[in-house]
Design a protein around this motif. Sequence first.
Motif, PDB file in Angstrom:
ATOM      1  N   TYR A   1       0.818  -1.204   0.000  1.00 24.80           N
ATOM      2  CA  TYR A   1       0.000   0.000   0.000  1.00 24.80           C
ATOM      3  C   TYR A   1       0.853   1.255   0.000  1.00 24.80           C
ATOM      4  O   TYR A   1       0.573   2.229  -0.719  1.00 24.80           O
ATOM      5  N   GLN A   2       1.925   1.251   0.796  1.00 23.69           N
ATOM      6  CA  GLN A   2       2.797   2.417   0.861  1.00 23.69           C
ATOM      7  C   GLN A   2       3.455   2.694  -0.496  1.00 23.69           C
ATOM      8  O   GLN A   2       3.548   3.844  -0.930  1.00 23.69           O
ATOM      9  N   ASN A   3       3.922   1.642  -1.178  1.00 20.33           N
ATOM     10  CA  ASN A   3       4.545   1.817  -2.492  1.00 20.33           C
ATOM     11  C   ASN A   3       3.537   2.277  -3.532  1.00 20.33           C
ATOM     12  O   ASN A   3       3.856   3.103  -4.393  1.00 20.33           O
ATOM     13  N   TYR A   4       2.312   1.736  -3.439  1.00 17.01           N
ATOM     14  CA  TYR A   4       1.279   2.157  -4.377  1.00 17.01           C
ATOM     15  C   TYR A   4       0.970   3.641  -4.199  1.00 17.01           C
ATOM     16  O   TYR A   4       0.859   4.397  -5.172  1.00 17.01           O
ATOM     17  N   LYS A   5       0.848   4.093  -2.939  1.00 13.40           N
ATOM     18  CA  LYS A   5       0.553   5.489  -2.675  1.00 13.40           C
ATOM     19  C   LYS A   5       1.695   6.397  -3.141  1.00 13.40           C
ATOM     20  O   LYS A   5       1.452   7.469  -3.695  1.00 13.40           O
TER      21      LYS A   5
ATOM     22  N   ILE B   1      -3.519  -4.543  -9.558  1.00 14.93           N
ATOM     23  CA  ILE B   1      -3.369  -4.655  -8.107  1.00 14.93           C
ATOM     24  C   ILE B   1      -4.548  -4.056  -7.341  1.00 14.93           C
ATOM     25  O   ILE B   1      -4.439  -3.741  -6.181  1.00 14.93           O
ATOM     26  N   THR B   2      -5.699  -3.924  -8.004  1.00 22.88           N
ATOM     27  CA  THR B   2      -6.848  -3.323  -7.344  1.00 22.88           C
ATOM     28  C   THR B   2      -7.237  -4.097  -6.082  1.00 22.88           C
ATOM     29  O   THR B   2      -7.427  -3.510  -5.010  1.00 22.88           O
ATOM     30  N   LEU B   3      -7.353  -5.412  -6.229  1.00 19.18           N
ATOM     31  CA  LEU B   3      -7.744  -6.217  -5.070  1.00 19.18           C
ATOM     32  C   LEU B   3      -6.694  -6.155  -3.972  1.00 19.18           C
ATOM     33  O   LEU B   3      -7.019  -6.019  -2.785  1.00 19.18           O
ATOM     34  N   GLU B   4      -5.431  -6.264  -4.387  1.00 20.01           N
ATOM     35  CA  GLU B   4      -4.352  -6.206  -3.399  1.00 20.01           C
ATOM     36  C   GLU B   4      -4.335  -4.857  -2.680  1.00 20.01           C
ATOM     37  O   GLU B   4      -4.074  -4.785  -1.493  1.00 20.01           O
ATOM     38  N   ARG B   5      -4.616  -3.799  -3.436  1.00 14.91           N
ATOM     39  CA  ARG B   5      -4.617  -2.457  -2.855  1.00 14.91           C
ATOM     40  C   ARG B   5      -5.674  -2.324  -1.773  1.00 14.91           C
ATOM     41  O   ARG B   5      -5.414  -1.798  -0.685  1.00 14.91           O
TER      42      ARG B   5
END
Length: 456
Positions: A408-412, A437-441
């Motif tokens: 989540y931190q890397n996605y943000k 990565i929608t579900l993972e997010r």
Amino acid sequence: MNKVVSLVISALVMGSVSSNIFAQQQAKPPNIDSLTAKFNASNGDKERALLVELITDHYFKIRNVDSLMKYGKLAIDAHTKVNNKLEVAKNQLMLSRAYLERGDAANSEKYLIPGADYFKDKKDLMRYARGKAIEGALLQHKLQYEASANVFNEVVDLYNAKGSNVEDYSAYAAYTGLFGTYTLSQQFDRALKTSDKYFKFIQDKYPSEVGSAHLQLGNLYNFTLDWEKAAAEFTKARDFYAQQNNEAAVASINLQLGISLASSKKIDSATAILNKSKEYFKKVNYKAGESTALYALSALALERKNYTRATQLLQEAVATSPPNNPVANYYPYQQEKINLSMLMEDSVAVANSADKKSQLKAAVIAFNKAHDNIASQKTGFVSPHETIETHAMLAKAYALLGNYEAAYQNYKLSTTMKDSMFGTTKMRQLSSIESDITLEREKAKIQFEEATKRLE
């Protein structure tokens, strides 16, 4: 198409390839050998000063940098002996520019300072502007973009002042440098505003450089990830040089065009164009160009998820690359990207195999290290695109490893950087990874919130 590849090639290849290939080498005049022989045999200070000035003038006109550096130093010595301070200063500026073309900022600055100071003291506006144009380029090379822009703007103002005797060439260097500085420093709006004045100046004063102007604008659109407009500008530039039967320029621009087409998902057209570039560079034994074409083809193979072919082409790029090829700094990053992409492809195996999960962890560490190495390289090109892509890939990798907080931190980090650079519209264009990565997010968000509550 890998955004990093396109941007790296935009900023580096056209610096390393075009500077060597685009220069049209003129035929050697029949008296240059005679002049050189007379200079070597002469013992008279005044005669040597006169002869070496003719020699350096010739090599300056044909852009023979190696010979210019050799005879420029001899010219400074010769003119110093006869106390001709004007010619000493002129040759200092010439040597400064030559060293800068070789990427030697220290020696460029060494010769620039005394030469520029002389013309400033003499209030020689024409040559002062010439020195300032070199200073702007030197600052750009040192990644001091704001200072570089200020210097280039000073030259432009001097040129446009009433009664100015500033040379067209100094203004050309300033306009071109200003456009490039705004592009490299991510000031895209300012670069686009400058482009109108830049194009008008080129069309009025240097129509032979219209192709180069299209090339610069194509690079700008590459930076803003507007691949369609980039491809259109590169096509105009290529057609311009094709009319001049300049095969070398066409091959270099085709390299750029292929990248833009690939980024527009026109993979087949891109592959054909890149292969043409590669074959031309191979034919003329230009290793830096051939190696870069192989690197771009490797990125295309990765786009198609042909990991074996991507690795093979990258290995060929490494084997072909000459020493001090700035694009080669990105090859280790590309290899780790291939390795990580290949492991993430089989998410089921990662989920059910401790060995695969261990391999993925190792790949994440190696990928991070490769990115850090890129960030530490002083290649003259600094862009956050590698960091955006790295965070996006790490988000997916950490999600596969079950480390949802890190995912989540890397996605943000990735999406925040995209938003700050390109705004909402561009962010939507860049967010192809989001569907993966929608579900993972969402899961990561829940996990992160739960972890935060536990900490409280």
